[in-house]
Every structure is written in structure tokens, then in C-alpha cells.
Write a protein that holds these residues in place. Structure first.
Motif, PDB file in Angstrom:
ATOM      1  N   ASP A   1      -1.442  12.005 -10.531  1.00  0.00           N
ATOM      2  CA  ASP A   1      -2.145  12.358  -9.305  1.00  0.00           C
ATOM      3  C   ASP A   1      -3.476  13.043  -9.616  1.00  0.00           C
ATOM      4  OD1 ASP A   1      -2.682  12.573  -6.656  1.00  0.00           O
ATOM      5  OD2 ASP A   1      -1.004  13.908  -6.172  1.00  0.00           O
ATOM      6  N   PHE A   2      -4.340  13.100  -8.616  1.00  0.00           N
ATOM      7  CA  PHE A   2      -5.566  13.872  -8.712  1.00  0.00           C
ATOM      8  C   PHE A   2      -5.216  15.363  -8.660  1.00  0.00           C
ATOM      9  CE2 PHE A   2      -6.829   9.827  -6.878  1.00  0.00           C
ATOM     10  CZ  PHE A   2      -8.023   9.533  -7.527  1.00  0.00           C
TER      11      PHE A   2
ATOM     12  N   LYS B   1      -8.033  17.085  -2.033  1.00  0.00           N
ATOM     13  CA  LYS B   1      -8.383  17.686  -0.747  1.00  0.00           C
ATOM     14  C   LYS B   1      -9.797  17.286  -0.333  1.00  0.00           C
ATOM     15  CE  LYS B   1      -8.686  22.150   1.642  1.00  0.00           C
ATOM     16  NZ  LYS B   1      -8.498  23.625   1.513  1.00  0.00           N
ATOM     17  N   ALA B   2     -10.733  17.353  -1.284  1.00  0.00           N
ATOM     18  CA  ALA B   2     -12.124  17.028  -0.977  1.00  0.00           C
ATOM     19  C   ALA B   2     -12.279  15.554  -0.598  1.00  0.00           C
ATOM     20  CB  ALA B   2     -13.010  17.362  -2.169  1.00  0.00           C
TER      21      ALA B   2
ATOM     22  N   SER C   1      -4.549   2.191  -8.595  1.00  0.00           N
ATOM     23  CA  SER C   1      -4.971   3.541  -8.947  1.00  0.00           C
ATOM     24  C   SER C   1      -6.485   3.588  -8.958  1.00  0.00           C
ATOM     25  CB  SER C   1      -4.432   3.937 -10.329  1.00  0.00           C
ATOM     26  OG  SER C   1      -5.118   3.226 -11.357  1.00  0.00           O
ATOM     27  N   TRP C   2      -7.018   4.799  -8.932  1.00  0.00           N
ATOM     28  CA  TRP C   2      -8.469   4.954  -8.988  1.00  0.00           C
ATOM     29  C   TRP C   2      -9.016   4.417 -10.311  1.00  0.00           C
ATOM     30  CZ3 TRP C   2     -12.994   4.967  -7.216  1.00  0.00           C
ATOM     31  CH2 TRP C   2     -14.064   5.548  -7.887  1.00  0.00           C
TER      32      TRP C   2
ATOM     33  N   THR D   1       0.830  -1.190   0.000  1.00  0.00           N
ATOM     34  CA  THR D   1       0.000   0.000   0.000  1.00  0.00           C
ATOM     35  C   THR D   1       0.871   1.249   0.000  1.00  0.00           C
ATOM     36  OG1 THR D   1      -1.911   1.048   1.081  1.00  0.00           O
ATOM     37  CG2 THR D   1      -0.188   0.138   2.521  1.00  0.00           C
ATOM     38  N   GLY D   2       0.216   2.389  -0.042  1.00  0.00           N
ATOM     39  CA  GLY D   2       0.905   3.669  -0.110  1.00  0.00           C
ATOM     40  C   GLY D   2      -0.095   4.761  -0.429  1.00  0.00           C
ATOM     41  N   ALA D   3       0.346   5.789  -1.126  1.00  0.00           N
ATOM     42  CA  ALA D   3      -0.535   6.905  -1.430  1.00  0.00           C
ATOM     43  C   ALA D   3      -1.479   6.574  -2.582  1.00  0.00           C
ATOM     44  CB  ALA D   3       0.291   8.139  -1.790  1.00  0.00           C
TER      45      ALA D   3
END
Length: 364
Positions: free
Chosen positions: A286-287, A293-294, A204-205, A127-129
Motif C-alpha cells: 500500500d501507499f 490521503k493526499a 498497481s501504481w 476493480t477494487g482498491a
């Protein structure tokens, strides 16, 4: 010794080439791969490997979660067509490795007695970010050993179920998910020959959203199957259909603070073995800042809600325990009273019986 691997794959273009390269470098001799109707470029990647003679490529476009019969046939063919001594049935997001990194899989399996027949290999999530897209080798570098309570707060039901590997056999049966086989284990490798699986289920998303959707639809089309107890997909599928999956994807990944604490308590330990050895087929994306943030705020709210719900459940449980203890004490007191009355009654009966006996004696 011949080592074979079977893989059933669908829409894994972000990782399948790296997965095959990894296991080829680990000494796997034969790959039998079934493409399950991929539409994201996976098929074309596999066709290139097949054209180079590196894999036996098959196609099964049916989407009814028929993994068990398909993998079973590949596993049997690994023995009958290729003479495999050992067979690994893997998913595209699984990377088998010896725990002793100085050895290769082939070297380890050469020393494992075939008399074991089969054995289970533990699976460790990396896992991770979170990220919008990307394979994530340089990002998902933490071994997830969080406690059950910590997993629950992250929206994860449990750690993954171990995978079963087995000797080559013409009549082997592989159970749904590659977690069990029909050959009962007769032993496990000693620590110096131990094997583990590094698993990247939430890369990833983009990848995870697609995985949830295709898995959910496959299970819907085959109601005779029941997901594994550790399977998260159907709950996430319901969230996806409700348009509420993204914050749960974020919640599943540890925060920077959790990573820091995990390094201290040993629940999130860095492991760069894949990052050092492999190049990610798809770079991370990245997003945007507003979305990140949301969603982080939303996922933190979900975690807070879970904490409060857990506290309410714990409080209610304590109340029930206290009430049960009171009921038990009351019952014990009543029982003692009844036993006392019974003893007194027995005593009176003894006295009366003694008196009657004394009267009879006197009459004689």
C-alpha cells in the motif's frame, strides 16, 4: 480438439506466470508467447516455462506497437505448426473463463461448432482498491458494470472492447488489440457455452505507470497507428509527462462508499474466482498514509470538477434546447403567417378569375 493461445507480452512480471498457469489449468493445449523486450523479469519467467516445454517462446524487442503483425504470425503458426482447432489471442492481463464455472475452456470449445469461424468474447474489468504495488488478485475482486456516466466521473472512457477468438487458419489476420479478425463470425455460442474475459488493467501504481509510459512511447514511435477509441493510454501518457497521473490512477478505482452502493445496484459485484484459484506473484504493497490521503483528496477534487463541468454542459445544453425550441416556434409562426397570406392571395386570385369569367359570360 486442440486449443491454442497466443500472447504478446512486455513487462508483465507481476501477472504472466499466474496467467499462464490459469489457462493451462483451463485446458489450453499450446501457448505461443512473444516477449516484446521486457526488462522487469518477464523474460526470465518465460524462459523457465519454455525450458519446461510449456510454451513456444519467441522474442521481438522492437517497440513500435507492431502487435497486429506479430500476433497474426503467432495465430497462423498455431494452426500450421500445432494444428489448433481454435485460437485465443490474449493479453497478459486477461483471464478467459466459461461463464459456467463448472466447465473448463477446453470443454466449452469442444462443443462450439467450428462453423462459427470466429466470435466475440465480452471483457469485464475487475476493480477494487488502489495499491502502490502488487498483482491484486485479493484486492481487485469487483466486476465493473458501472454506467457510462459513472465511468466518465472515474476518468474511464468506456468499458473494454470484446476480444475475438477464431478457428485455426493459415491466413488469419488479427487486427490491432486482438479485437477483430479477418474471419467474419457466423454465429456465437449459446448461453450454456458462453465465455468471458476477466481483465485486470490497473493492478498497481507501479505496473500502471510503466504500462502508460511504454505504451505511449510505442505509439509515439509509430505515428501511423491510432489507438482504439476506448484506449486510455495516450491521455494518461500526457498526464504522466506532466507529472499529474497519480491522482487519476486513484480516481479510476471506486471508493468504499461506491463499492457499497455498487453492491446494492449491481454495478460493482464481487467475483472471487481468480482470488480463490490463483496466488498473486507479487504481494500487495500500500501507499503510505500521507500519500494515500493526499491522492484520494486530489482525486475527489477531480471528480467534483467533472461533476460541475457535466452540470455546466448539461445546463448549457438545456439552454441551447430552449433557444432552439423558441426559434422553432418563431419559424412555425412565421410559416403559418406566410401560408395564411398565400392562401388569401390564392383566394383573391380565384375571386378575380371568377369575376372575369362572369363578365365574359355576360358579354356573350
Amino acid at each position: 480438439m486442440k486449443l491454442a493461445m497466443t500472447i504478446m507480452v512486455r513487462d508483465e512480471a507481476d501477472i504472466i506466470a499466474a496467467m499462464l498457469d490459469h489457462h493451462e489449468a483451463q485446458g489450453v493445449d499450446t501457448f505461443i508467447v512473444t516477449d516484446n523486450g521486457s526488462v522487469d523479469g518477464t523474460t526470465e519467467i518465460l524462459e523457465r516455462y519454455a525450458a519446461e516445454g510449456r510454451i513456444d517462446l519467441r522474442h521481438d524487442p522492437v517497440h513500435r506497437k507492431q502487435q497486429a503483425p506479430v500476433v497474426t504470425q503467432m495465430a497462423r503458426d498455431a494452426y500450421t505448426r500445432y494444428g489448433a482447432d481454435w485460437v485465443i489471442n490474449a493479453d497478459a492481463d486477461e483471464f478467459f473463463l466459461p461463464v459456467d464455472r463448472t466447465k473448463t475452456l477446453h470443454e466449452v470449445f469442444e462443443q462450439i461448432p467450428k462453423t462459427y469461424l470466429s466470435f466475440l468474447v465480452p471483457v469485464v474489468n475487475l476493480t477494487g482498491a488502489p495499491a502502490k504495488d502488487g498483482t491484486g488478485f485479493d484486492r481487485l475482486v469487483y466486476r465493473d458494470a458501472r454506467t457510462q456516466d459513472q465511468l466518465e466521473l472515474a476518468g474511464v472512457r468506456a468499458h473494454p472492447t470484446p476480444d475475438a477468438v477464431h478457428i485455426g487458419s493459415p491466413d488469419i489476420d488479427v487486427i490491432q488489440g486482438n479485437h477483430f479478425v479477418s474471419l467474419a463470425s457466423q454465429g456465437s455460442p449459446p448461453p450454456e457455452l458462453a465465455i468471458e474475459v476477466l481483465h485486470l488493467p490497473w493492478r498497481s501504481w507501479k505496473q500502471y505507470k510503466n504500462k502508460v509510459e511504454i505504451s505511449g512511447r510505442a505509439y509515439e514511435s509509430n505515428p501511423e497507428l491510432t489507438p482504439s477509441p476506448n484506449h486510455h493510454g495516450m491521455r494518461d501518457y500526457a498526464r504522466l509527462k506532466a507529472g499529474a497521473l497519480l491522482p487519476y490512477y486513484f480516481m479510476r478505482h471506486p471508493t468504499p462508499e461506491e463499492l457499497e452502493q455498487g453492491a446494492v445496484d449491481g454495478t460493482l459485484v464481487r467475483d472471487d474466482v481468480l482470488a480463490d484459484a490463483l496466488t498473486a506473484p507479487v504481494p500487495d504493497a500500500d501507499f503510505d498514509k500521507a500519500t494515500r490521503k493526499a491522492q484520494l483528496a486530489f482525486s475527489e477534487a477531480l471528480r467534483y470538477d467533472r461533476v460541475q463541468r457535466a452540470k455546466r454542459i448539461a445546463s448549457g445544453f438545456e439552454d441551447r434546447l430552449e433557444a432552439a425550441a423558441e426559434r422553432e416556434a418563431d419559424l412555425a409562426a412565421r410559416l403559418a403567417l406566410v401560408e395564411g397570406e398565400a392562401a388569401a392571395l390564392r383566394s383573391r386570385r380565384v375571386v378575380r378569375a371568377t369575376d372575369r369569367l362572369a363578365r365574359l359570360v355576360r358579354r356573350r
